[in-house]
Design an enzyme around this catalytic site. Structure first.
Site: not given
Ligand code: ADP
Length: 169
Positions: A27, A51, A100, A137
């Site tokens: 990040h 979440k 990514r 993460s």
């Protein structure tokens, strides 16, 4: 004063959105690169009530502020709801996202097209630094529960926060 503001030009703004639970070096790499391209980079910590995170939204914001302070042009806030509304409220014409792998692409393309259709906001994709292309993460949280503390994956204050949260000494 120098720069666009002193010349009466509008500041060029972009947003880096995410859940940042917690912020990783991946990040940070994207935010740092965006901060060189824009006058102000907004980091939007998106609130997802369904979440439950490891860190609260306030804790995530605090960690992001700490590790982006040196850039000097990063503003960190939370947001609940649509990202395009965050953009509209702050006059932000661009979303900057890291890509990514190909697996990120399908979903990111759909979101970018939807956001552009909704509001005209553009999404700019920055290729991930290959050192961090595997990093997320969720992976960091998994690694941090084991013997490794993930010190090469996240900034030192985040290592500390993970240690504290997972009570490893
Ligand atoms: P996670 O890290 O769990 O995938 P986030 O929602 O916090 O999820 O990520 C927000 C955004 O940050 C992603 O959509 C992507 O643009 C960027 N990002 C996340 N991890 C990386 C990484 N390792 N390298 C580059 N960009 C990343």
């Amino acid at each position: 004063m120098t720069g666009p503001e002193s010349e009466g030009l509008p500041l060029r703004r972009a947003v880096c959105p995410g859940s940042f639970d917690p912020i990783t070096n991946g990040h940070l790499d994207i935010i740092g690169r965006a901060s060189k391209l824009y006058d102000v980079v907004h980091v939007a910590v998106m609130i997802n009530q369904s979440k439950h995170g490891l860190f609260t939204v306030e804790e995530r914001i605090e960690l992001i502020r700490e590790v982006t302070r040196e850039y000097g042009n990063v503003e960190v806030e939370s947001h609940h709801g649509l990202l395009v509304d965050f953009c509209k409220q702050r006059d932000i014409p661009a979303i900057v996202k890291g890509l990514r792998a190909v697996s990120d692409f399908d979903y990111e393309l759909q979101m970018a097209q939807m956001n552009n259709g909704l509001s005209g906001v553009e999404t700019l994709f920055v290729p991930t630094n290959p050192t961090y292309s595997f990093l997320s993460s969720s992976l960091v949280k998994e690694v941090a529960t084991g013997v490794c503390d993930g010190a090469h994956l996240v900034p030192p204050v985040v290592v500390e926060a993970l240690r504290e949260r997972l009570k490893k000494h």
